[in-house]
Design an enzyme around this catalytic site. Structure first.
Site, PDB file in Angstrom:
ATOM      1  N   GLU A  93       0.444  -0.959   0.133  1.00  0.00           N
ATOM      2  CA  GLU A  93      -0.458   0.006  -0.002  1.00  0.00           C
ATOM      3  C   GLU A  93       0.875   1.091   0.104  1.00  0.00           C
ATOM      4  O   GLU A  93       0.209   1.821  -0.703  1.00  0.00           O
ATOM      5  CB  GLU A  93      -0.846   0.468   1.769  1.00  0.00           C
ATOM      6  CG  GLU A  93      -2.145  -1.168   0.977  1.00  0.00           C
ATOM      7  CD  GLU A  93      -2.986  -1.166  -0.120  1.00  0.00           C
ATOM      8  OE1 GLU A  93      -3.019   0.688  -0.532  1.00  0.00           O
ATOM      9  OE2 GLU A  93      -3.410  -1.758  -1.193  1.00  0.00           O
TER      10      GLU A  93
ATOM     11  N   TYR B 107      -7.148   6.839   3.556  1.00  0.00           N
ATOM     12  CA  TYR B 107      -7.691   5.293   2.309  1.00  0.00           C
ATOM     13  C   TYR B 107      -6.280   4.372   2.741  1.00  0.00           C
ATOM     14  O   TYR B 107      -6.350   3.584   3.033  1.00  0.00           O
ATOM     15  CB  TYR B 107      -6.375   6.195   0.652  1.00  0.00           C
ATOM     16  CG  TYR B 107      -6.657   5.320   0.110  1.00  0.00           C
ATOM     17  CD1 TYR B 107      -7.441   4.101  -0.458  1.00  0.00           C
ATOM     18  CD2 TYR B 107      -5.184   4.451  -0.035  1.00  0.00           C
ATOM     19  CE1 TYR B 107      -7.772   3.068  -0.936  1.00  0.00           C
ATOM     20  CE2 TYR B 107      -5.148   3.278  -1.702  1.00  0.00           C
ATOM     21  CZ  TYR B 107      -6.400   2.600  -1.303  1.00  0.00           C
ATOM     22  OH  TYR B 107      -5.916   1.284  -2.184  1.00  0.00           O
TER      23      TYR B 107
ATOM     24  N   ASP C  57     -10.071   4.174  -3.735  1.00  0.00           N
ATOM     25  CA  ASP C  57      -8.475   4.560  -4.684  1.00  0.00           C
ATOM     26  C   ASP C  57      -8.693   4.719  -5.943  1.00  0.00           C
ATOM     27  O   ASP C  57     -10.049   5.134  -6.191  1.00  0.00           O
ATOM     28  CB  ASP C  57      -7.778   2.967  -5.730  1.00  0.00           C
ATOM     29  CG  ASP C  57      -8.427   2.242  -5.794  1.00  0.00           C
ATOM     30  OD1 ASP C  57      -9.551   2.464  -6.024  1.00  0.00           O
ATOM     31  OD2 ASP C  57      -7.553   1.253  -6.849  1.00  0.00           O
TER      32      ASP C  57
END
Ligand code: SF4
Length: 321
Positions: free
Chosen positions: A40, A123, A141
């Site tokens: 990520e 996020y 995303d």
């Protein structure tokens, strides 16, 4: 919004499609939270294709939180070299050290604790919660944002506060009761493979029945582009006896990386080219200089971590010799 009665069918179609067509990405072969954390960080503002080779090398070198927490920052930056946005590498190292220092030294599963770690914003926290811990949380995303904006025919800019609020509500309204990893992976891959930017593949979309988009190719709406700022960056190439001079950047741009030294006065330009950093278009102009004692010299065949434009300039100039 999709009614509760229809939601079951929406999930069956979407998740069934993903089971047959989803991408087999290296970080999906595990639920190891550390692997998800690394992927990520790497995927922030970077494509899957660019990340894959870096991810493989990284996991070999630093296979777990403890190995990364012990690592030297220069080694971490060297391994990140070429991936760009180096603050991510420094934040990942910082987050690993924060996790390792905390009892019991494992990556937390809950959003508030994830959000307290360096470099983890809403996020990344939601992606880790969903992909590593199977939590049913909205993950937004670029791919999922596009899918949701089209499904709900949202004809306003998706990136401003109003757009984010609308899409978060839309994402929440579609969450299943369990299986957050499968659900977010399915939406993400639908965006990457079918509901693509530009012209989406609506005829083969598993959830077409639920989609309200009239002109999907125009969605999501974009906010007006920010003005590009032009800059000059005069630097020097100082090379002697197989060694090159570099200076350590103390930030904010490229903190911890080694750069060509700044040019003190105007000289004959050996090489120039432009590169882009966020909204800055930077013209790198390189002239020759003699090494100075306040610059550090490195063997030309064993360079420390450098940002891609400076490394590229150095390689071109060394190849000319
Ligand atoms: Fe995207 Fe088309 Fe599917 Fe709607 S029908 S979600 S626009 S691919």
């Amino acid at each position: 919004m999709i009614s509760e009665r229809e939601l079951g069918e929406f999930h069956r179609r979407l998740h069934g499609w993903f089971r047959k067509n989803g991408r087999d990405l290296p970080w999906r072969q595990t639920r190891d939270p550390y692997a998800v954390l690394v992927s990520e960080f790497m995927l922030q503002q970077t494509t899957v294709a660019a990340v894959i080779p870096f991810y493989g090398r990284w996991m070999k070198e630093f296979p777990d939180i403890a190995a990364l927490a012990r690592a030297d920052e220069q080694k971490v930056l060297k391994l990140w070299e070429g991936l760009g946005y180096y603050s991510r590498a420094r934040n990942l190292l910082r987050a690993a050290r924060e996790i390792a220092a905390d009892d019991p030294g494992v990556i937390p599963a809950d959003m508030p604790r994830l959000l307290r770690l360096s470099g983890i914003g809403p996020y990344t926290a939601s992606a880790i919660a969903a992909f590593a811990f199977d939590r049913c949380v909205p993950v937004l995303d670029a791919n999922i944002t596009r899918v949701l904006a089209r499904l709900f025919d949202f004809r306003e800019p998706a990136a401003n506060a109003r757009g984010k609020l609308f899409l978060e509500r839309a994402a929440r309204s579609l969450l299943p009761e369990s299986g957050g990893c499968l659900h977010s992976s399915s939406l993400m891959d639908l965006g990457a493979l079918v509901c693509t930017a530009g012209r989406p593949g609506c005829p083969s979309c598993p959830v077409r029945k639920f989609c309200r988009a009239v002109s999907p190719e125009k969605i999501p709406f974009k906010a007006p582009r920010k003005t590009v700022l032009h800059e000059r960056d005069p630097r020097v190439f100082a090379h002697a006896e197989g060694r090159v001079s570099l200076v350590l950047s103390d930030g904010p741009r490229w903190k911890g990386l080694w750069l060509l030294p700044p040019a003190g006065r105007k000289g004959k330009i050996l090489l120039e080219f432009s590169h882009v950093v966020t909204r800055h278009r930077i013209r790198l102009e390189i002239s020759r200089a003699h090494p100075r004692t306040n610059w550090k010299s490195f063997p030309a065949d064993n360079l420390p971590p450098m940002p891609a434009p400076h490394r590229r300039a150095l390689e071109l100039l060394l190849a000319r010799r």
